[in-house]
Scaffold this motif. Structure first.
Motif, PDB file in Angstrom:
ATOM      1  N   ASP A   1      77.831 -68.591  29.961  1.00  0.00           N
ATOM      2  CA  ASP A   1      76.981 -67.416  29.858  1.00  0.00           C
ATOM      3  C   ASP A   1      75.679 -67.716  29.118  1.00  0.00           C
ATOM      4  OD1 ASP A   1      77.263 -64.869  30.764  1.00  0.00           O
ATOM      5  OD2 ASP A   1      78.597 -64.195  29.175  1.00  0.00           O
TER       6      ASP A   1
ATOM      7  N   SER B   1      73.121 -67.090  26.215  1.00  0.00           N
ATOM      8  CA  SER B   1      73.294 -66.592  24.845  1.00  0.00           C
ATOM      9  C   SER B   1      72.444 -65.342  24.656  1.00  0.00           C
ATOM     10  CB  SER B   1      72.907 -67.678  23.831  1.00  0.00           C
ATOM     11  OG  SER B   1      73.833 -68.725  23.860  1.00  0.00           O
ATOM     12  N   SER B   2      73.007 -64.217  25.066  1.00  0.00           N
ATOM     13  CA  SER B   2      72.282 -62.951  25.043  1.00  0.00           C
ATOM     14  C   SER B   2      73.287 -61.813  25.002  1.00  0.00           C
ATOM     15  CB  SER B   2      71.401 -62.817  26.292  1.00  0.00           C
ATOM     16  OG  SER B   2      70.865 -61.519  26.404  1.00  0.00           O
ATOM     17  N   LEU B   3      72.849 -60.678  24.477  1.00  0.00           N
ATOM     18  CA  LEU B   3      73.666 -59.464  24.499  1.00  0.00           C
ATOM     19  C   LEU B   3      72.973 -58.377  25.310  1.00  0.00           C
ATOM     20  CD1 LEU B   3      74.895 -59.399  20.780  1.00  0.00           C
ATOM     21  CD2 LEU B   3      76.053 -60.327  22.791  1.00  0.00           C
ATOM     22  N   SER B   4      72.211 -58.781  26.312  1.00  0.00           N
ATOM     23  CA  SER B   4      71.493 -57.847  27.176  1.00  0.00           C
ATOM     24  C   SER B   4      72.143 -57.799  28.554  1.00  0.00           C
ATOM     25  CB  SER B   4      70.030 -58.272  27.317  1.00  0.00           C
ATOM     26  OG  SER B   4      69.388 -57.525  28.323  1.00  0.00           O
TER      27      SER B   4
ATOM     28  N   ASP C   1      70.737 -59.963  31.319  1.00  0.00           N
ATOM     29  CA  ASP C   1      70.956 -61.408  31.281  1.00  0.00           C
ATOM     30  C   ASP C   1      72.328 -61.806  31.809  1.00  0.00           C
ATOM     31  OD1 ASP C   1      68.445 -62.148  30.314  1.00  0.00           O
ATOM     32  OD2 ASP C   1      69.021 -61.735  28.247  1.00  0.00           O
ATOM     33  N   THR C   2      72.853 -60.997  32.709  1.00  0.00           N
ATOM     34  CA  THR C   2      74.115 -61.276  33.386  1.00  0.00           C
ATOM     35  C   THR C   2      73.837 -61.530  34.867  1.00  0.00           C
ATOM     36  OG1 THR C   2      74.419 -58.945  33.904  1.00  0.00           O
ATOM     37  CG2 THR C   2      75.371 -59.734  31.834  1.00  0.00           C
TER      38      THR C   2
ATOM     39  N   ASN D   1      79.414 -65.348  26.440  1.00  0.00           N
ATOM     40  CA  ASN D   1      78.616 -65.005  25.271  1.00  0.00           C
ATOM     41  C   ASN D   1      78.242 -63.527  25.231  1.00  0.00           C
ATOM     42  OD1 ASN D   1      78.186 -67.628  23.931  1.00  0.00           O
ATOM     43  ND2 ASN D   1      77.154 -68.185  25.831  1.00  0.00           N
ATOM     44  N   ASN D   2      78.171 -62.913  26.396  1.00  0.00           N
ATOM     45  CA  ASN D   2      77.617 -61.567  26.540  1.00  0.00           C
ATOM     46  C   ASN D   2      78.727 -60.538  26.721  1.00  0.00           C
ATOM     47  OD1 ASN D   2      76.089 -59.289  27.252  1.00  0.00           O
ATOM     48  ND2 ASN D   2      74.600 -60.524  28.375  1.00  0.00           N
ATOM     49  N   TYR D   3      78.716 -59.465  25.913  1.00  0.00           N
ATOM     50  CA  TYR D   3      79.749 -58.438  26.070  1.00  0.00           C
ATOM     51  C   TYR D   3      79.495 -57.513  27.266  1.00  0.00           C
ATOM     52  CZ  TYR D   3      76.560 -56.032  22.739  1.00  0.00           C
ATOM     53  OH  TYR D   3      75.481 -55.521  22.080  1.00  0.00           O
ATOM     54  N   TYR D   4      78.454 -57.766  28.033  1.00  0.00           N
ATOM     55  CA  TYR D   4      78.289 -57.067  29.307  1.00  0.00           C
ATOM     56  C   TYR D   4      78.938 -57.826  30.454  1.00  0.00           C
ATOM     57  CZ  TYR D   4      75.319 -53.468  27.346  1.00  0.00           C
ATOM     58  OH  TYR D   4      74.842 -52.401  26.614  1.00  0.00           O
TER      59      TYR D   4
END
Length: 231
Positions: free
Chosen positions: A66, A68-71, A74-75, A96-99
């Motif tokens: 993934d 390295s982002s929480l946006s 960015d998936t 890395n991303n919770y989305y």
């Protein structure tokens, strides 16, 4: 990029994955030919109806890492309800991303959208965000845990969950249940002939609803070990 036929390609870089998924082309079956680290978010073309991303080619299983982002941007993003199903299979995934890996916006427009993870291993904060559609896990090993970016969250923010094959879920989050069910007619289904094991060290199997349809189909085994009950 290697073209196998009019529907099938092998990609070797994040940029090639982005190009194949975003452009108006006939490629709907994508093999990894190398480990892929997502560099930029991807919006799947509205011209595609079904997509399969297969991490194994020539008997070699590759890794997907993934960004390295929480946006959510960015998936790998399903932004059109013309896309009915995306399958991610035969792959090792570092999240890395919770989305999630495949992101589906929260809207009734996506209630018929299916995201399937088949024969994958995943370690990360949350594998799926699909709050109106169906998320399916088959023959997969999923570990939800803290990362350097964020704490472990849910396995999925979801509406309909289907678990099948030999699937193991290890949920280590201290702040969230494993499945956050949302919106109308939520359901949890253990598919026929499944062998599913779930362990949560600190929380429960699900939350978010008090009207969950919970079904275990024929010849299935579902083991639940949790800190504070089912829900």
């Amino acid at each position: 990029m290697k073209v196998i036929d009019e529907n099938t390609v092998v990609i070797y870089t994040s940029d090639e994955l982005k190009s194949v998924l975003e452009q108006d082309n006939s490629y709907n079956y994508i093999y990894f030919g190398d480990n892929i680290t997502l560099i930029n978010g991807i919006k799947i073309s509205s011209k595609k109806t079904t997509v399969t991303i297969n991490g194994t080619y020539d008997n070699i299983t590759y890794k997907f890492i993934d960004k390295s982002s929480l946006s959510a941007s960015d998936t790998i993003n399903i932004s059109y309800n013309t896309i009915s199903k995306v399958t991610v299979c035969n792959m090792d995934i570092t999240g890395n991303n919770y989305y999630g890996i495949i992101y589906v916006p929260e809207s009734n427009n996506y209630q018929n959208t299916i995201v399937e993870y088949n024969n994958i291993t995943y370690v990360g904060p949350q594998i799926s965000f699909n709050p109106n559609g169906t998320t399916r896990f088959i023959d997969s090993n999923i570990t939800i845990k803290d990362t350097t970016l964020t704490t472990g969250n849910e396995v999925a923010e979801c509406n309909k969950i289907e678990l099948g094959g030999n699937t193991v879920i290890n949920h280590t989050s201290k702040g969230n249940s494993a499945f956050w069910f949302r919106n109308s007619n939520p359901s949890l289904k253990i598919l026929a002939n499944a062998n599913v094991s779930f362990v949560s060290e600190s929380r429960e199997l699900f939350y978010g609803v008090n009207n969950l349809t919970f079904t275990i189909l024929d010849n299935s085994y579902f083991s639940v070990t949790s800190h504070s009950g089912m829900g």
